[in-house]
Design an enzyme around this catalytic site. Structure first.
Site, short mmCIF file in Angstrom:
data_model
loop_
_atom_site.label_atom_id
_atom_site.label_comp_id
_atom_site.label_asym_id
_atom_site.label_seq_id
_atom_site.Cartn_x
_atom_site.Cartn_y
_atom_site.Cartn_z
N LYS A 8 -4.02 -11.07 -6.10
CA LYS A 8 -5.33 -11.30 -5.46
C LYS A 8 -6.37 -10.27 -5.92
O LYS A 8 -6.03 -9.13 -6.26
CB LYS A 8 -5.21 -11.28 -3.93
CG LYS A 8 -4.93 -9.93 -3.35
CD LYS A 8 -5.17 -9.89 -1.84
CE LYS A 8 -4.96 -8.45 -1.38
NZ LYS A 8 -5.44 -8.13 -0.07
N LYS B 201 -10.30 -4.62 -4.07
CA LYS B 201 -11.21 -3.52 -4.36
C LYS B 201 -10.48 -2.26 -4.81
O LYS B 201 -11.06 -1.36 -5.38
CB LYS B 201 -12.12 -3.23 -3.17
CG LYS B 201 -11.47 -3.07 -1.83
CD LYS B 201 -12.56 -3.02 -0.77
CE LYS B 201 -12.08 -3.51 0.57
NZ LYS B 201 -13.15 -3.94 1.44
N LYS C 162 0.81 -1.22 0.00
CA LYS C 162 0.00 0.00 0.00
C LYS C 162 0.84 1.27 0.00
O LYS C 162 0.38 2.33 -0.42
CB LYS C 162 -0.95 0.01 1.21
CG LYS C 162 -2.13 -0.94 1.05
CD LYS C 162 -3.23 -0.59 2.04
CE LYS C 162 -4.45 -1.48 1.86
NZ LYS C 162 -5.47 -1.25 2.88
P1 AMP Z 1 -10.72 -6.07 3.47
O1 AMP Z 1 -11.61 -5.83 2.34
O2 AMP Z 1 -9.29 -5.79 3.17
O3 AMP Z 1 -11.20 -5.46 4.74
O4 AMP Z 1 -10.78 -7.64 3.71
C1 AMP Z 1 -11.84 -8.28 4.33
C2 AMP Z 1 -11.62 -9.78 4.37
O5 AMP Z 1 -11.64 -10.31 3.06
C3 AMP Z 1 -10.30 -10.22 4.99
O6 AMP Z 1 -10.52 -11.36 5.78
C4 AMP Z 1 -9.46 -10.55 3.80
O7 AMP Z 1 -8.49 -11.53 4.10
C5 AMP Z 1 -10.48 -11.10 2.84
N1 AMP Z 1 -10.06 -10.93 1.44
C6 AMP Z 1 -9.80 -9.76 0.81
N2 AMP Z 1 -9.44 -9.98 -0.47
C7 AMP Z 1 -9.49 -11.33 -0.65
C8 AMP Z 1 -9.24 -12.18 -1.78
N3 AMP Z 1 -8.89 -11.69 -2.96
N4 AMP Z 1 -9.41 -13.52 -1.61
C9 AMP Z 1 -9.78 -14.04 -0.42
N5 AMP Z 1 -10.03 -13.28 0.68
C10 AMP Z 1 -9.88 -11.95 0.57
#
Ligand code: AMP
Ligand code: TRP
Length: 338
Positions: free
Chosen positions: A204, A207, A123
């Site tokens: 991965k 968003k 980031k």
């Molecule tokens: P965040 O959107 O960063 O708050 O992530 C929320 C949850 O989604 C966390 O548990 C992340 O590990 C999971 N996560 C985010 N991106 C991925 C992805 N591409 N594949 C699997 N899990 C994800």
């Protein structure tokens, strides 16, 4: 997935904590990597799920959007099947103990540990000004987890390193001040722990991706889904089997289809064994996603803002009652309370 057999009646209930940032889009990577696990733990564990808005502000946010996204993230929890009778849901900033514990834990966390974090490196890369919140983000995450005697942290694979740091901080605090924190464990799906970008299956799904074809958002229309899956990057071999290194795009589609439908990857490989193009796999993945997303959206539309706020208010009260006890204990141990 959860080992029910190992949970006898006399065993104390395990405690699960997890969170998602309200940064706009919630995509199927979030759902399949994380929320699906939350659904499995609720009912078996004391489950606490938070919309972690204090984490979201480590990157610039428009205040009005942040408010709306926070409510929408909580609505997404409910529409996904999180049951407020079984799980506590709340907004992180409604429980000030998170920020308070964050500060105390920061005083025993090494800068060298924070600089090692992959998410920080990703980031901060390419930005001229790196703000300190981005670096100390995992300390706040440790505070989130440790405030509730959490035993289990259901997350996607990208959060493994952060949970590892939370474990280290808990052990360090316990060594320095006496046993205060439970040392938590990450709970990570074998499949789906890392859903890859559709436009670039080497990275991965995210968003913050510049290209909208990278992800399927839970808010996407059927036409969006069809177009994104059609454009999903695969390979030119023309046979369908799971091999993450050789065939990352096809493997990613198989993973998504498997998790959405509940069919095993092995069974899917059998289904597509005779096929020499990816059209069938793509069509089936589109259909499965569209069915899933339209049912989700229907539930989402039926949940009012007032209902979400009600559950968040109750959740914050419950969370505060737990968190304030733990913070008091920490202050006592550290000599901060007289
Ligand atoms: P965040 O959107 O960063 O708050 O992530 C929320 C949850 O989604 C966390 O548990 C992340 O590990 C999971 N996560 C985010 N991106 C991925 C992805 N591409 N594949 C699997 N899990 C994800
Ligand atoms: N850092 C996590 C993410 O980006 C979100 C999060 C914040 C979290 N606090 C948490 C996840 C506590 C699990 C437990 O995905």
């Amino acid at each position: 997935m959860i080992m029910k057999s190992s949970m006898t009646k006399t065993e104390p209930k395990k405690i699960a904590f997890s969170g998602i940032q309200p940064s706009g889009i919630i995509h199927i990577g979030n759902y399949l990597g994380s929320i699906q696990l939350w659904l499995e733990v609720q009912g078996h564990y004391d489950a606490i799920f938070s919309v972690v808005n204090l984490h979201a502000i480590t990157v610039p946010q428009n205040p009005k959007d942040l408010k709306a996204n926070t409510l929408n993230a909580a609505k997404t929890f409910l529409a996904s099947g999180i049951d407020p009778e079984k799980a506590t849901i709340f907004v992180q900033s409604d429980v000030p103990e998170h920020a308070q514990l964050y500060w105390t834990l920061g005083t025993i966390t090494k800068l060298s540990e924070l600089y090692l974090m992959t998410q920080f490196k990703d980031k901060s890369q390419g930005t001229e000004t790196v703000l300190s919140g981005l670096l100390t983000y995992p300390v706040l995450m440790a505070a989130d987890i440790l405030l509730y005697n959490t035993t289990t942290v259901p997350v996607g694979d990208d959060q493994r390193q952060h949970v590892e740091l939370a474990r280290e901080i808990a052990r360090r605090f316990n060594d320095m001040f006496g046993k205060t924190f439970v040392v938590p464990q990450a709970l990570i799906h074998k499949t789906g722990s890392r859903i890859m970008g559709l436009d670039n299956p080497g990275k991965k799904m995210s968003k913050s991706a510049a290209n909208k074809n990278n992800y399927i958002a839970l808010t996407d229309t059927a036409a969006d889904v069809a177009s994104k899956i059609k454009k999903a990057v695969t390979d030119s071999e023309g046979s369908i089997y799971y091999d993450i290194d050789k065939k990352p795009g096809v493997s990613n589609l198989l993973t998504i289809l498997s998790l959405i439908t509940g069919s095993s990857i092995k069974d899917l490989e059998k289904t597509y064994r005779e096929q020499t193009t990816y059209a069938g796999l793509k069509n089936d993945t589109t259909t499965a996603l569209v069915d899933f997303i339209s049912a989700f959206q229907k539930r989402y539309r039926n949940i009012s803002d007032a209902e979400v706020k009600h559950h968040l208010d109750l959740g914050a009260q419950k969370a505060r009652a737990m968190a304030s006890q733990k913070l008091e204990e920490v202050y006592e141990r550290m000599g901060l309370s007289l």
